[in-house]
Write an enzyme that holds these catalytic residues in place. Structure first.
Site, PDB file in Angstrom:
ATOM      1  N   LYS A 277       6.293  26.242   7.618  1.00 43.27           N
ATOM      2  CA  LYS A 277       5.533  25.070   8.070  1.00 43.27           C
ATOM      3  C   LYS A 277       5.105  25.294   9.506  1.00 43.27           C
ATOM      4  CE  LYS A 277       6.228  20.222   9.404  1.00 43.27           C
ATOM      5  NZ  LYS A 277       7.229  19.135   9.539  1.00 43.27           N
TER       6      LYS A 277
ATOM      7  N   ASP B  99       2.782  17.004  15.871  1.00 40.91           N
ATOM      8  CA  ASP B  99       2.807  15.957  14.851  1.00 40.91           C
ATOM      9  C   ASP B  99       2.899  14.580  15.486  1.00 40.91           C
ATOM     10  OD1 ASP B  99       3.000  14.531  12.518  1.00 40.91           O
ATOM     11  OD2 ASP B  99       5.117  15.012  12.176  1.00 40.91           O
TER      12      ASP B  99
ATOM     13  N   LYS C 187       4.325   7.852  14.820  1.00 44.64           N
ATOM     14  CA  LYS C 187       5.681   7.923  15.355  1.00 44.64           C
ATOM     15  C   LYS C 187       5.791   7.025  16.582  1.00 44.64           C
ATOM     16  CE  LYS C 187       6.396  12.823  14.113  1.00 44.64           C
ATOM     17  NZ  LYS C 187       7.515  12.667  13.169  1.00 44.64           N
TER      18      LYS C 187
ATOM     19  N   ASP D  12       7.371  21.382  15.832  1.00 48.20           N
ATOM     20  CA  ASP D  12       7.275  21.140  14.390  1.00 48.20           C
ATOM     21  C   ASP D  12       6.758  22.359  13.639  1.00 48.20           C
ATOM     22  OD1 ASP D  12       7.873  19.431  12.336  1.00 48.20           O
ATOM     23  OD2 ASP D  12       5.965  18.379  12.355  1.00 48.20           O
TER      24      ASP D  12
ATOM     25  N   ASP E 256       3.078  10.667   7.925  1.00 46.78           N
ATOM     26  CA  ASP E 256       4.079  11.401   8.698  1.00 46.78           C
ATOM     27  C   ASP E 256       4.939  12.296   7.802  1.00 46.78           C
ATOM     28  OD1 ASP E 256       5.339  12.201  11.019  1.00 46.78           O
ATOM     29  OD2 ASP E 256       6.812  10.569  10.989  1.00 46.78           O
TER      30      ASP E 256
ATOM     31  N   GLU F 257       3.789  14.915   6.363  1.00 49.78           N
ATOM     32  CA  GLU F 257       2.691  15.876   6.248  1.00 49.78           C
ATOM     33  C   GLU F 257       3.165  17.303   5.999  1.00 49.78           C
ATOM     34  OE1 GLU F 257       4.328  17.249   9.750  1.00 49.78           O
ATOM     35  OE2 GLU F 257       4.025  15.158   9.181  1.00 49.78           O
TER      36      GLU F 257
ATOM     37  N   ARG G   2       5.428  18.543   4.011  1.00 50.26           N
ATOM     38  CA  ARG G   2       5.531  18.885   2.587  1.00 50.26           C
ATOM     39  C   ARG G   2       4.155  19.084   1.960  1.00 50.26           C
ATOM     40  NH1 ARG G   2       8.614  13.300   1.824  1.00 50.26           N
ATOM     41  NH2 ARG G   2       9.197  14.021   3.903  1.00 50.26           N
TER      42      ARG G   2
END
Length: 501
Positions: free
Chosen positions: A265, A270, A277, A288, A347, A349, A351
């Site tokens: 990933k 993010d 968030k 991230d 959020d 995202e 996956r």
């Protein structure tokens, strides 16, 4: 860091620092009497009084006497010799690495004999010495101005031993290879998001490909649209930065078979998108892309050591931003696999980008899949900051992975993925899957969503949200990116190579 193998002639050591391990009963160590004679006849007395400590990882600095080829001596406590294992020895050498940097030493000499025991030989210790010192001496070059002081680098390490010099040198160098790759991953995680964009991450991959002869292909937005990679494109909709699907191939055999797929990933920042968030939750989201860093670090080790196993690395990279074009809750998107997804949480995202990356890896011939991601806060709630969470669909593959993680000392704990969990992921009135079934069992649902795209391919999911970044200095390095899973992924590839042979 260059290793030099020399005999343990303490009177001839030429280095900034001489490093001596001190177990509880040092008099039982071969060569101890010679050290006492060379250093000071009062050394046994200092140990008895506690001025030189045998407690595990306790370091005592002493100045050398005039006329010695070293300026200082670091005595490091090793505790009971029977308690020494790979993890404790690695930590000991990492502590030494930190101390060498703090003292601005550029060269060191390490007497290896006190670190050995019945289960760990000199070659094992040499490897752990290279790995530990390399990890412990990591420094991130910050962006501060006003200082002309350069970071210290340890240039040479003399290994004092009477063992085979070629074997010892090779083992130390492999340890350094591991440490350098971890440190590269740490640096990537530590970089600010305005500097490390998806394109910059791809540029790093290009450097690896050039250095190690990997085949590389980087897909941009247009190619993703042509292939129908609707999941990663949806996450990228709000960004002005173009997404990148980074593909590295290491070909070890004439036939492209038995391929291990490493999927990372690579969310370079993010915000959470429209499922925004809170402000405190956004700080640190530059990391991230820790999964991408882990995969790239593992590929660096693979490139150096050249195992006889085919590997493909696939990294899905973009940031997750907000704009008038950003994707939103209630959207329905179509992934590369053809499966449709109802977006309930922007959020969630990571996956989504992994879904397309895993599918791409399968289509490119991966027979085994491991995805690595800073995926959920739920894994931190469940396991804390010192354990990586895992899911799998294949017991045999996971057992092999666990042995690799035990070898590297990177703790992994498997969580269950049941049929009931899968039903919740598939529950949607609008699409084949939903990307956020709820907060309860969050880590399981996040990883289980990715598993829907792995399908029947042997697969392991690693959630490193708690372990990819350290809030303070730890046993193997400073605060910041940890480079977690770099060594375990590379070790797994090497173990699977050995099995094939």
């Amino acid at each position: 860091m260059k290793p030099i193998i020399v005999e343990p002639q303490f009177e001839k050591v030429a280095a900034d620092v001489l490093i001596i391990g001190v177990p509880e009963h040092p008099e039982n160590v071969d060569g101890w009497e010679r050290l006492v004679e060379n250093f000071s006849s009062r050394l046994p007395e200092w140990i008895k009084t506690g001025d030189v400590k045998t407690d595990f990882k306790k370091i005592v600095r002493l100045p050398a006497l005039d006329g010695k080829g070293y300026a200082r001596v670091f005595f490091i406590g090793l505790g009971a010799k029977q308690d020494l294992n790979e993890d404790r020895i690695r930590e000991s050498f990492a502590a030494i690495g930190k101390e060498l940097i703090a003292s601005k030493a550029t060269s060191a000499a390490v007497w290896l004999e006190p670190f050995t025991n019945d289960s760990l030989g000199h070659t094992d210790i040499a490897f752990l010495a290279g790995e530990g010192i390399g990890l412990g001496s990591y420094q991130f070059e910050s962006y501060k101005t006003g200082s002309n002081e350069k970071d210290v680098r340890i240039e040479t390490v003399q290994i004092l031993t009477e063992q085979d010099s070629d074997e010892m040198k090779a083992a130390f160098e492999v340890g350094i290879i591991h440490a350098k790759a971890v440190n590269e991953a740490r640096t990537l995680v530590n970089m600010p998001p305005n500097i490390l964009t998806a394109r910059k991450l791809a540029a790093h991959a290009h450097q690896l490909a050039e250095t190690y002869g990997f085949e590389i292909h980087v897909l941009g937005k247009q190619e993703m649209e042509e292939l129908g990679m609707g999941a990663i494109l949806a996450v990228n909709q709000g960004s002005v930065e173009e997404p990148q699907l980074i593909v590295l191939k290491y070909t070890a055999t004439e036939e492209w078979k038995e391929v291990i797929g490493l999927v990372g990933k690579g969310i370079t920042y993010d915000t959470g998108g429209y499922s925004l968030k809170p402000k405190d939750g956004m700080v640190g989201m530059k990391g991230d892309m820790g999964g991408a860093a882990a995969v790239l670090g593992a590929m660096q080790i693979i490139g150096e050591l050249r195992p006889a196993r085919n590997v493909i690395a696939v990294i899905a990279s973009t940031d997750n931003m907000i704009s008038g074009e950003a994707f939103k809750p209630d959207d329905v998107i179509t992934s590369l696999s053809g499966k449709t997804i109802e977006v309930l949480n922007t959020d969630a995202e990571g996956r989504l980008v992994l879904a397309d990356a895993v599918t791409y890896a399968k289509q490119a011939g991966a027979n085994y899949l491991i995805d690595v991601a800073t995926l959920t806060g739920g894994v931190i709630v469940a396991l804390g900051h010192d354990k990586t969470g895992a899911l799998t669909n294949d017991e045999t593959f996971f057992e092999e992975f666990l042995e690799a993680s035990a070898e590297t000392g990177e703790f992994v704990w498997r969580l269950p993925l049941t049929e009931k969990d899968k039903k919740r992921i598939r529950k949607s009135d609008m699409a084949d899957l939903n990307n956020s079934p709820g907060r309860d069992g969050h880590m399981i649902f996040g990883g289980g969503f990715v598993g829907e795209f792995a399908e029947n391919t042997p697969w392991i999911h690693l959630d490193i949200a708690g372990t990819s970044d350290a809030a303070s200095a730890h046993e193997l390095g400073p605060k910041g990116g940890t480079g977690v899973m770099v060594r375990t992924l590379a070790t797994l590839v090497q173990r699977m190579e050995a099995e094939e042979e």
